[in-house]
Write an enzyme that holds these catalytic residues in place. Sequence first.
Site, PDB file in Angstrom:
ATOM      1  CD  GLU A   1      -4.047   3.098  -6.021  1.00 21.25           C
ATOM      2  OE1 GLU A   1      -4.239   4.321  -6.011  1.00 21.25           O
ATOM      3  OE2 GLU A   1      -3.381   2.501  -5.146  1.00 21.25           O
TER       4      GLU A   1
ATOM      5  CG  HIS B   1      -2.889  -0.677  -3.403  1.00 19.84           C
ATOM      6  ND1 HIS B   1      -3.206   0.632  -3.164  1.00 19.84           N
ATOM      7  CD2 HIS B   1      -2.934  -1.306  -2.191  1.00 19.84           C
ATOM      8  CE1 HIS B   1      -3.438   0.794  -1.877  1.00 19.84           C
ATOM      9  NE2 HIS B   1      -3.273  -0.356  -1.268  1.00 19.84           N
TER      10      HIS B   1
ATOM     11  CB  SER C   1      -0.922   0.015   1.236  1.00 21.11           C
ATOM     12  OG  SER C   1      -0.145  -0.051   2.420  1.00 21.11           O
TER      13      SER C   1
ATOM     14  CG  ASN D   1      -3.501   3.984   0.626  1.00 24.19           C
ATOM     15  OD1 ASN D   1      -4.711   3.956   0.795  1.00 24.19           O
ATOM     16  ND2 ASN D   1      -2.744   2.917   0.761  1.00 24.19           N
TER      17      ASN D   1
END
Length: 655
Positions: A460, A448, A427, A498
Site C-alpha cells: 500500500e 505498507h 500499519s 488492515n
Amino acid sequence: MEQADTPQTRHWDFSIDVEQIGWLTLNVQDNSVNVLSREVISELEALVGHVERLGEAGSLVGVVLLSGKPGFIAGADISEFDQMSDPAVLPEALRRTHGVFQRIEDLKIPFVCGISGFCVGGGLELALACHYRIAVNDDATKLGFPEVNLGIFPGFAGTGRSIRQAGPVDAMQLMLTGKILRAAQARKLNLVDKLVRHPDMLRWEGRKAVLSRRRSDPAPLTKRAIAFGPIRSRVADKMREEAGKKAPKNHYPAPYALIDLFEKYGDDPKKMIAHEIDSFVPLMASPTAQNLRRVFFLSESLKRLGVKGKDKPKFVRVHVVGAGVMGGDIAAWCAYRGMAVTLQDMDMDRIKPALDRAKKLFKKRLKTKQAVDAAMARLEPDVEGKGIARCDVLIEAVVEKLEVKQQIFSNAEQQLKPNAIMATNTSSIELERIAEALDNPNRLIGLHFFNPVAQLPLIEVIRSTLNDDEAIRVGASFVLAIGKSPVVVKSAPGFLVNRALMPYMLEAIDRVEKGESPEQLDAAAVAFGMPMGPIELMDTVGLDVGAFVARELGQKVPEDSKFARLVAAGKLGRKTGQGFYTWVDGKAQKEKAPAHANLEGLGRDLVQPLVDTAEVIVSEGVVESADMADIGMILGTGFAPFLGGPLKAREDGRA
C-alpha cells in the site's frame, strides 16, 4: 525469389535470402510485446499458405521464425478474451488457429523458431508446432503455460503437443500449475532442442537447423508409457487429488477439465488436440475465467502508477531502520531484487537474525552459491546508520510508537539526499501525525508491506494530505522496481487491508470466545475461497499486532477475553509457538473440524464484515475506486480471486 506474391501484412515481415531460407519475423504494431491476436493469426495463415506454395515449387528450403521485439510471444491477446468468450465466435476462431498451427507442423520443409525472452501461452503453443526450437539460455528467457491463472488451459493445440514432447506427467504439471521454466529447464523437458548463449546467435543456429533439416524428437516411450492403459486413470486421480489441495473444483474448474481431457485421450496427442476445443470453450465464458481476467487487467493497471519515460527514477541504495521480522524481511527482499541495502538497528544482536533469515530466502530463491553470496554482500548491517546519507530510499519499520517514528525521521531528514524517498511501514498510524516532526512533511509517504514480505505482492502506497502527486508516483515506482504491486491509499486508520481485515478477524474471534470451533471457522473461510481462515491468520499476523491495530481502529478487545489473556501471557501466535493454535515448525496444529451442513455458507457469513468494511472504505474515498479496493484485497489478503474481489463478489450476489 518470387517475393512479389508475398501477402501484405502489418505485424509480420517475411523475406528470403540467397540460400533460399525464409526469415519470418513477428513485430506486433502498437504493442510493447508480441501477442497472438486474431489479426496476427489471420496474417500468419496467409503467410503459411505462401510458404507452402514456395516449398512445393522448390523456391524455399526452410523457414526461421524470430521475434522483432526483445521477447518472443507473450501468448494470446487477452484484450480479445471477453469478446472471444462468445460460444458463437470462439470455436471457429480456435479451429482456425489449430488449422494454421497444424499446417506449420505438416510442412515438408523445416520450420524452425528462435526464442528469446517470454515464450508463454499461445507463444509456446506456436513454438511447439515448429519442427525445431532454439532458445537463449539466459535469465530473460521464460517458457510455460500460465493459462490456468486465467481460468483456462492451453487452447491452441498445446495440450497434445506438450505431452508429445515432454511426456504426460511433466507436460500436465506444467499446464496445471502455470509454472514458468527457464530455458535450460525447458531443454531438459524436451520443449526446447538447442540452447545458445546470446540472442545474436539465433539467426546462425536457425540457419544451420534449416540446412541440416533438423526435427525435434518426441518424448521417449519410457516417459509416454505412463499414459497408456489403466494406469492413466490412476495418474489422473492423483492429479485431481493434488489440484484439490490448492484449487477446489467448484471454484477453479479449468484444472479438472484438463485432467478429464487427459484421462480420456492422454495416450494419443492427436486425439487430445482434436478434443481440446470442446473442453476449452465452456471455460472461457465461466464466471471464474471472467473474474480472473478482470484481476489480470487490474494488476496490469497498477504498473502504470509509477513515473514513466526519461524521468523514471533509479533506485540503487535502500536503508531500512528496524531489523525485526518485517524490517529485516523488507531489507532482504530489496537485496534479493539487486539493490544495495543497509539495515539498521540498535546492535548486531538484533540484526543477526534478519541476516540469517535473508540467507534462507536467498538459498531458496537463487540457484547458485555465487548468487547467494552476492545477495548477502548487498545486505550490510549498519548499527550507526551510515547508509542514510547515501540511500535513495529510507524505510522505517520499527515498533508502532508515534514518538519513536517521529524521532527516526526527524534525525534522518537532516542526512538524506534531497530526492531520496522517506517512507514508513506503519500499519495503522496516520502519516500526518508522524510528519509533524519534519521540516518538509511532503517527503514522508507510507510504504505498507505485508507479512510474509517475500510472498505477498501488495504494497500500500500511503498518501497523506501533505503529499503531492509526484511523491506518490515515485513511491509507486520503487514498489514496481522491487517486483511488487502498488495500490495508492489515503492516510486513514488501518488504510485499506488492515481496516477491512480487522472486523472480519475480530468477528471470528468473538465466535470462538462464544464457543465455536476455530478449526470449523477456518475451514469455512477456506471453503468460501480465502487462502487461510481468520483465526489462523490472526495467529500468523501476531496477536499483539492484531490487538494493537484493533485498538488503533477503535475496536474493542475486552480485558477478560481469551484474546487479551493470550496477549498478556505472551502467547502471540506463530512467532511464539502458541496462540489460538499451537504451532510446530511453522504449522498450526489443528483438531478435526466439526461437521457443518453448509461450510461455504458459513464462510460467506464470516467474510461479511470484510465486504461491508471494504464498501465503506470506497465510499470514504480512502481508495479511488471499487476496482482498487478489490485488487488491493486480492493481493493483500488473497481474497478469493475467482470471485474478483469482495465488492465484485457482492455485486454478483456471491458475498
